[in-house]
Design a protein around this motif. Structure first.
Motif, PDB file in Angstrom:
ATOM      1  N   CYS A 448       0.830  -1.209   0.000  1.00  0.00           N
ATOM      2  CA  CYS A 448       0.000   0.000   0.000  1.00  0.00           C
ATOM      3  C   CYS A 448       0.860   1.253   0.000  1.00  0.00           C
ATOM      4  O   CYS A 448       0.615   2.197  -0.768  1.00  0.00           O
ATOM      5  N   PHE A 449       1.881   1.267   0.842  1.00  0.00           N
ATOM      6  CA  PHE A 449       2.734   2.452   0.917  1.00  0.00           C
ATOM      7  C   PHE A 449       3.606   2.597  -0.329  1.00  0.00           C
ATOM      8  O   PHE A 449       3.900   3.714  -0.764  1.00  0.00           O
ATOM      9  N   GLN A 450       3.999   1.480  -0.917  1.00  0.00           N
ATOM     10  CA  GLN A 450       4.799   1.565  -2.136  1.00  0.00           C
ATOM     11  C   GLN A 450       3.979   2.122  -3.299  1.00  0.00           C
ATOM     12  O   GLN A 450       4.491   2.888  -4.119  1.00  0.00           O
ATOM     13  N   LYS A 451       2.711   1.747  -3.381  1.00  0.00           N
ATOM     14  CA  LYS A 451       1.859   2.309  -4.434  1.00  0.00           C
ATOM     15  C   LYS A 451       1.602   3.796  -4.174  1.00  0.00           C
ATOM     16  O   LYS A 451       1.582   4.602  -5.112  1.00  0.00           O
ATOM     17  N   LEU A 452       1.422   4.154  -2.910  1.00  0.00           N
ATOM     18  CA  LEU A 452       1.257   5.565  -2.563  1.00  0.00           C
ATOM     19  C   LEU A 452       2.468   6.368  -3.026  1.00  0.00           C
ATOM     20  O   LEU A 452       2.331   7.452  -3.608  1.00  0.00           O
ATOM     21  N   GLN A 453       3.657   5.834  -2.774  1.00  0.00           N
ATOM     22  CA  GLN A 453       4.892   6.533  -3.144  1.00  0.00           C
ATOM     23  C   GLN A 453       4.960   6.839  -4.634  1.00  0.00           C
ATOM     24  O   GLN A 453       5.489   7.875  -5.039  1.00  0.00           O
ATOM     25  N   GLN A 454       4.438   5.929  -5.453  1.00  0.00           N
ATOM     26  CA  GLN A 454       4.510   6.121  -6.903  1.00  0.00           C
ATOM     27  C   GLN A 454       3.663   7.284  -7.392  1.00  0.00           C
ATOM     28  O   GLN A 454       3.939   7.843  -8.456  1.00  0.00           O
ATOM     29  N   PHE A 455       2.626   7.630  -6.636  1.00  0.00           N
ATOM     30  CA  PHE A 455       1.727   8.696  -7.081  1.00  0.00           C
ATOM     31  C   PHE A 455       2.167  10.080  -6.604  1.00  0.00           C
ATOM     32  O   PHE A 455       1.730  11.094  -7.155  1.00  0.00           O
ATOM     33  N   ILE A 456       3.020  10.131  -5.588  1.00  0.00           N
ATOM     34  CA  ILE A 456       3.424  11.427  -5.036  1.00  0.00           C
ATOM     35  C   ILE A 456       4.114  12.310  -6.081  1.00  0.00           C
ATOM     36  O   ILE A 456       3.794  13.503  -6.196  1.00  0.00           O
ATOM     37  N   PRO A 457       5.072  11.782  -6.876  1.00  0.00           N
ATOM     38  CA  PRO A 457       5.765  12.657  -7.835  1.00  0.00           C
ATOM     39  C   PRO A 457       4.832  13.352  -8.816  1.00  0.00           C
ATOM     40  O   PRO A 457       5.072  14.505  -9.187  1.00  0.00           O
ATOM     41  N   ALA A 458       3.786  12.658  -9.253  1.00  0.00           N
ATOM     42  CA  ALA A 458       2.873  13.255 -10.236  1.00  0.00           C
ATOM     43  C   ALA A 458       2.186  14.491  -9.673  1.00  0.00           C
ATOM     44  O   ALA A 458       2.072  15.519 -10.354  1.00  0.00           O
ATOM     45  N   THR A 459       1.732  14.409  -8.423  1.00  0.00           N
ATOM     46  CA  THR A 459       1.022  15.556  -7.844  1.00  0.00           C
ATOM     47  C   THR A 459       1.967  16.723  -7.602  1.00  0.00           C
ATOM     48  O   THR A 459       1.602  17.884  -7.821  1.00  0.00           O
ATOM     49  N   ILE A 460       3.189  16.430  -7.168  1.00  0.00           N
ATOM     50  CA  ILE A 460       4.148  17.513  -6.924  1.00  0.00           C
ATOM     51  C   ILE A 460       4.574  18.156  -8.238  1.00  0.00           C
ATOM     52  O   ILE A 460       4.615  19.384  -8.364  1.00  0.00           O
ATOM     53  N   ALA A 461       4.888  17.342  -9.239  1.00  0.00           N
ATOM     54  CA  ALA A 461       5.342  17.884 -10.523  1.00  0.00           C
ATOM     55  C   ALA A 461       4.251  18.722 -11.183  1.00  0.00           C
ATOM     56  O   ALA A 461       4.511  19.834 -11.665  1.00  0.00           O
ATOM     57  N   LYS A 462       3.036  18.195 -11.237  1.00  0.00           N
ATOM     58  CA  LYS A 462       1.957  18.925 -11.901  1.00  0.00           C
ATOM     59  C   LYS A 462       1.617  20.216 -11.164  1.00  0.00           C
ATOM     60  O   LYS A 462       1.411  21.254 -11.788  1.00  0.00           O
ATOM     61  N   SER A 463       1.548  20.153  -9.839  1.00  0.00           N
ATOM     62  CA  SER A 463       1.147  21.336  -9.073  1.00  0.00           C
ATOM     63  C   SER A 463       2.233  22.400  -9.048  1.00  0.00           C
ATOM     64  O   SER A 463       1.939  23.594  -8.958  1.00  0.00           O
ATOM     65  N   THR A 464       3.488  21.973  -9.155  1.00  0.00           N
ATOM     66  CA  THR A 464       4.601  22.925  -9.100  1.00  0.00           C
ATOM     67  C   THR A 464       5.036  23.342 -10.494  1.00  0.00           C
ATOM     68  O   THR A 464       4.855  24.482 -10.911  1.00  0.00           O
ATOM     69  N   GLU A 465       5.604  22.399 -11.250  1.00  0.00           N
ATOM     70  CA  GLU A 465       6.206  22.727 -12.544  1.00  0.00           C
ATOM     71  C   GLU A 465       5.177  23.132 -13.595  1.00  0.00           C
ATOM     72  O   GLU A 465       5.456  23.986 -14.442  1.00  0.00           O
ATOM     73  N   ASP A 466       4.012  22.496 -13.573  1.00  0.00           N
ATOM     74  CA  ASP A 466       3.022  22.748 -14.621  1.00  0.00           C
ATOM     75  C   ASP A 466       1.857  23.611 -14.153  1.00  0.00           C
ATOM     76  O   ASP A 466       0.837  23.702 -14.849  1.00  0.00           O
ATOM     77  N   ARG A 467       1.984  24.238 -13.003  1.00  0.00           N
ATOM     78  CA  ARG A 467       0.924  25.131 -12.541  1.00  0.00           C
ATOM     79  C   ARG A 467       1.511  26.352 -11.831  1.00  0.00           C
ATOM     80  O   ARG A 467       1.484  27.450 -12.357  1.00  0.00           O
ATOM     81  N   THR A 468       2.084  26.145 -10.639  1.00  0.00           N
ATOM     82  CA  THR A 468       2.584  27.290  -9.874  1.00  0.00           C
ATOM     83  C   THR A 468       3.665  28.050 -10.626  1.00  0.00           C
ATOM     84  O   THR A 468       3.729  29.283 -10.542  1.00  0.00           O
ATOM     85  N   PHE A 469       4.513  27.341 -11.366  1.00  0.00           N
ATOM     86  CA  PHE A 469       5.575  28.006 -12.124  1.00  0.00           C
ATOM     87  C   PHE A 469       5.027  28.987 -13.160  1.00  0.00           C
ATOM     88  O   PHE A 469       5.760  29.842 -13.652  1.00  0.00           O
TER      89      PHE A 469
END
Length: 737
Positions: A448-469
């Motif tokens: 469960c935690f390993q699958k959670l880990q895989q999704f974290i980068p997508a939310t950070i990248a999209k919210s930061t690099e492709d939105r806030t930037f």
């Protein structure tokens, strides 16, 4: 770094190799070369891991060009894509899954999200209009009586065994052109056949909130693969390993390493397969995060270097003055940190709801097997997951079998507690902590935690690099991949501390200033960074330009269109080129328009990719044309431009000297040996005028031989000085390894 595509293939590189050799380059650093979607201009949408892309020249062309590279004493570093593939009818392995479903050997290659809604059918978001409209319009049909398939527009998809049986039954056992014609005349009959396929055809807009497979970030056309499954490792990596064993390639870049289930285990398997080939990983390091020393890699591809080398040249003493002006002028009052958190929550709600569903189901199912989790509902679990994902402030953790890293456990523990505090769901928080504590003795909890880990980068990248930037535009030179817009600069002490750490622990990591993914070319970025050294002047000019250009705006009540925030972004982008060239250079105008449309859609406040506001975009385009065509504005802008151009040159030359002499392996993105005044992709992925670069280098060598260094320095505007710096220092490195 060379970007291959059908417009610049292996053969096109051959005549450039002598120039690169003379410049001092030691290795070709190639974009992905395996078979990808036809016409792809980047190669990350792989369709067959076992073939070299024919559009680039195929295996024969690769061997031929690689031999020329090696004959010049140079190496070949190959970019590879271990995380995802294209979602289309060209994908060799997906076609097998489309036909045979769970019976397909390749079924478990793909990372499907097995929720109750999945039902073993892949969602294909390829319809341009709602399903019923497309079906009734005849754009979905059965074709080819000898080997029946489903045709959607101009694409053909394999038919499942169940669907084929139904077609045969309708046709009376023998499928003919007449029976197919009868089927295609009845939308209800086609719908019945489609219900028996191993895929569902869906309207593209219904996929905005997510899919039933893990994706690369939120890109529905890229499906994630399960690289952790050892039986598929050979299929996905064998061709590249063979090329390495034959000496065609000499090392690898691994794309998006954080998307993998267990990056460390993947690197171990990859090292075994290659015999410890040189490997660099695309890994974003945030804040004080460090690359794992246990990973079998020479280091990152250099975004951490870019961060320090960019922020070091920003004048921190003017931070408050610039921030206060930007806030007052643009009306943007939220801090970048607050924006990022809010954007994470928005993306989770609007683009990753299916991923949240999947994670909620697996965590809820686990908790309901335990005594302590009996009172936790699915809805409360989902609510907690929605708060947990945006609470991470690094790209990901790496909890995995056999790797009980205390730092990972601490981060996960602290983030669960933070999510509990933010959500108020204390009981779920307690259960999650107990679940985490058992993760290394309970494989289901760890999963469960390993699958959670895989999704974290997508939310950070999209919210930061492709939105806030693209929302927080105080000084967009800071809004770069791997950077932290909530910071403004790094101190000399921090800069040297980083370089010392690099020299000791990662002396072979890449050092980059531009890549195919950076938001700005390095010289454009340097000019914009120069604003921090002339803040008072910049703010005066921005106020002056705003008043000067008001007549090119439209008023919507009390609101100016385009917004002042977008206007402010535009003034920075315009520093990429001399205003004297604005009128005659139609290509520049197209690039400015393209960059601004991309920027405002990524921003998402006035328009976006899924629901473009054509009226607003038209008003922005008219504003751009109006001010670029204004002699008064061009004259005024030129006054500031000449200062930014010179200071930007000093910054760029300094950064390049550091890149070429500091600990690490310099990565020179194609064309960056001279001026790189590109914007965001696709602008930065076009072909390079290598003939111009060759002529510039020949001129520089001649001036160098004549001792005409004043002439070289006077050529700072056209890239003469920059290519000279690269030529001298690259050859010095080669001659003094």
């Amino acid at each position: 770094r060379i970007q291959f595509w059908k417009g610049f293939n292996f053969q096109d590189l051959k005549p450039v190799i002598p120039f690169l050799k003379k410049l001092g380059v030691d290795a070709i650093y190639s974009s992905p070369i395996l078979k990808s979607t036809q016409g792809s201009n980047h190669g990350y949408d792989v369709t067959d891991f076992q073939q070299v892309n024919g559009e680039l020249g195929g295996e024969v062309g690769l061997f031929d060009t690689s031999n020329v590279v090696h004959s010049e004493g140079m190496k070949w570093i190959q970019d590879t894509v271990p995380n995802h593939m294209a979602v289309n009818n060209e994908n060799t392995y997906l076609r097998d899954v489309f036909k045979f479903g769970k019976k397909s050997f390749y079924w478990n290659l793909f990372d499907f999200m097995n929720t109750p809604e999945f039902r073993n059918r892949i969602d294909l978001f390829i319809l341009g209009d709602p399903y019923e409209e497309v079906l009734n319009s005849g754009k979905i049909s059965v074709v080819n009586p000898k080997n029946p398939s489903i045709k959607v527009y101009d694409q053909e998809f394999p038919m499942s065994e169940s669907g084929l049986s139904m077609v045969k039954s309708i046709s009376g056992g023998s499928i003919t052109n007449e029976s197919i014609k009868r089927i295609n005349s009845d939308p209800a009959m086609i719908h019945s056949i489609l219900k028996r396929q191993n895929y569902r055809l869906k309207y593209w807009k219904s996929g905005i909130e997510g899919t039933n497979y893990r994706r690369f970030f939120s890109v529905n056309s890229l499906i994630a693969i399960r690289s952790e499954n050892t039986k598929y490792h050979v299929i996905t990596m064998q061709k590249l390993l063979t090329l390495f064993q034959k000496g065609i390639v000499d090392g690898f870049r691994l794309d998006h390493i954080d998307g993998l289930y267990s990056p460390e285990n993947f690197l171990i398997r990859f090292a075994r397969g290659t015999g410890n080939a040189p490997v660099w990983v695309e890994k974003i390091l945030t804040g004080s995060e460090k690359l794992r020393k246990s990973w079998k890699t020479l280091g990152t591809t250099g975004y951490d270097f870019l961060y320090y080398c960019t922020y070091y040249f920003v004048d921190n003493s003017k931070r408050r003055e610039l921030r206060d002006f930007y806030t007052r002028f643009s009306g943007v009052r939220n801090s970048p940190g607050k924006m990022i958190h809010e954007n994470k929550k928005a993306y989770i709600r609007n683009s990753f709801s299916h991923e949240v569903d999947f994670l909620s189901h697996i965590f809820y199912d686990f908790l309901h097997e335990k005594i302590y989790g009996q009172d936790i509902t699915y809805n409360k679990t989902r609510e907690f997951i929605e708060e947990l994902i945006p609470s991470f402030n690094i790209y990901r953790t790496y909890l995995t079998t056999g790797s009980r890293n205390p730092e990972d456990i601490r981060i996960m523990h602290d983030t669960i507690n933070l999510a509990g505090k933010r959500s108020g769901l204390k009981e779920v928080q307690k259960c999650m902590i107990r679940m985490l504590d058992s993760a290394f003795i309970d494989g289901k909890a760890l999963y469960c935690f390993q699958k959670l880990q895989q999704f974290i980068p997508a939310t950070i990248a999209k919210s930061t690099e492709d939105r806030t930037f693209f929302q927080y535009n105080m000084i967009i030179a800071l809004n770069e991949v791997g950077c932290l817009p909530e910071k403004f600069s790094v101190s000399r002490k921090s800069f040297h501390s980083y370089m010392k750490y690099r020299a000791v622990h990662w002396p072979m990591a890449m050092s980059t200033l531009s890549t195919h993914d950076t938001k700005l070319g390095e010289d454009t970025r340097a000019r914009i960074a120069s604003i921090s050294h002339t803040v008072h002047l910049w703010t005066e000019y921005v106020e002056k330009w705003h008043k000067m250009n008001l007549n090119h705006k439209v008023m919507d009540g009390n609101r100016e269109l385009p917004t002042k925030n977008h206007e402010y972004y535009l003034y920075q982008i315009l520093l990429a080129q001399n205003p004297d060239m604005w009128i005659e250079n139609t290509r520049l105008k197209e690039r400015i328009h393209g960059q601004m449309i991309k920027a405002i859609r990524e921003d998402g406040t006035m328009t976006d990719w899924n629901f473009p506001d054509e009226m607003y975009e038209d008003r922005l385009s008219r504003f751009i044309d109006g001010i670029m065509g204004s002699a008064e504005f061009r004259s005024s802008f030129r006054e500031f431009y000449v200062k930014a151009q010179f200071t930007g040159m000093l910054i760029s030359i300094s950064q390049n000297i550091i890149k070429l002499t500091a600990p690490g392996i310099p990565d020179i993105y194609q064309g960056s040996e001279g001026l790189n005044l590109n914007f965001t992709d696709p602008d930065n992925r076009g072909n390079v005028d290598y003939k111009h670069s060759e002529n510039l280098l020949e001129k520089v060598i001649k001036m160098h031989d004549q001792g005409n260094y004043e002439g070289i320095c006077n050529g700072w505007k056209d890239g003469t000085l920059k290519i000279f710096i690269n030529y001298i220092l690259l050859n010095f490195r080669r001659n003094n390894p």
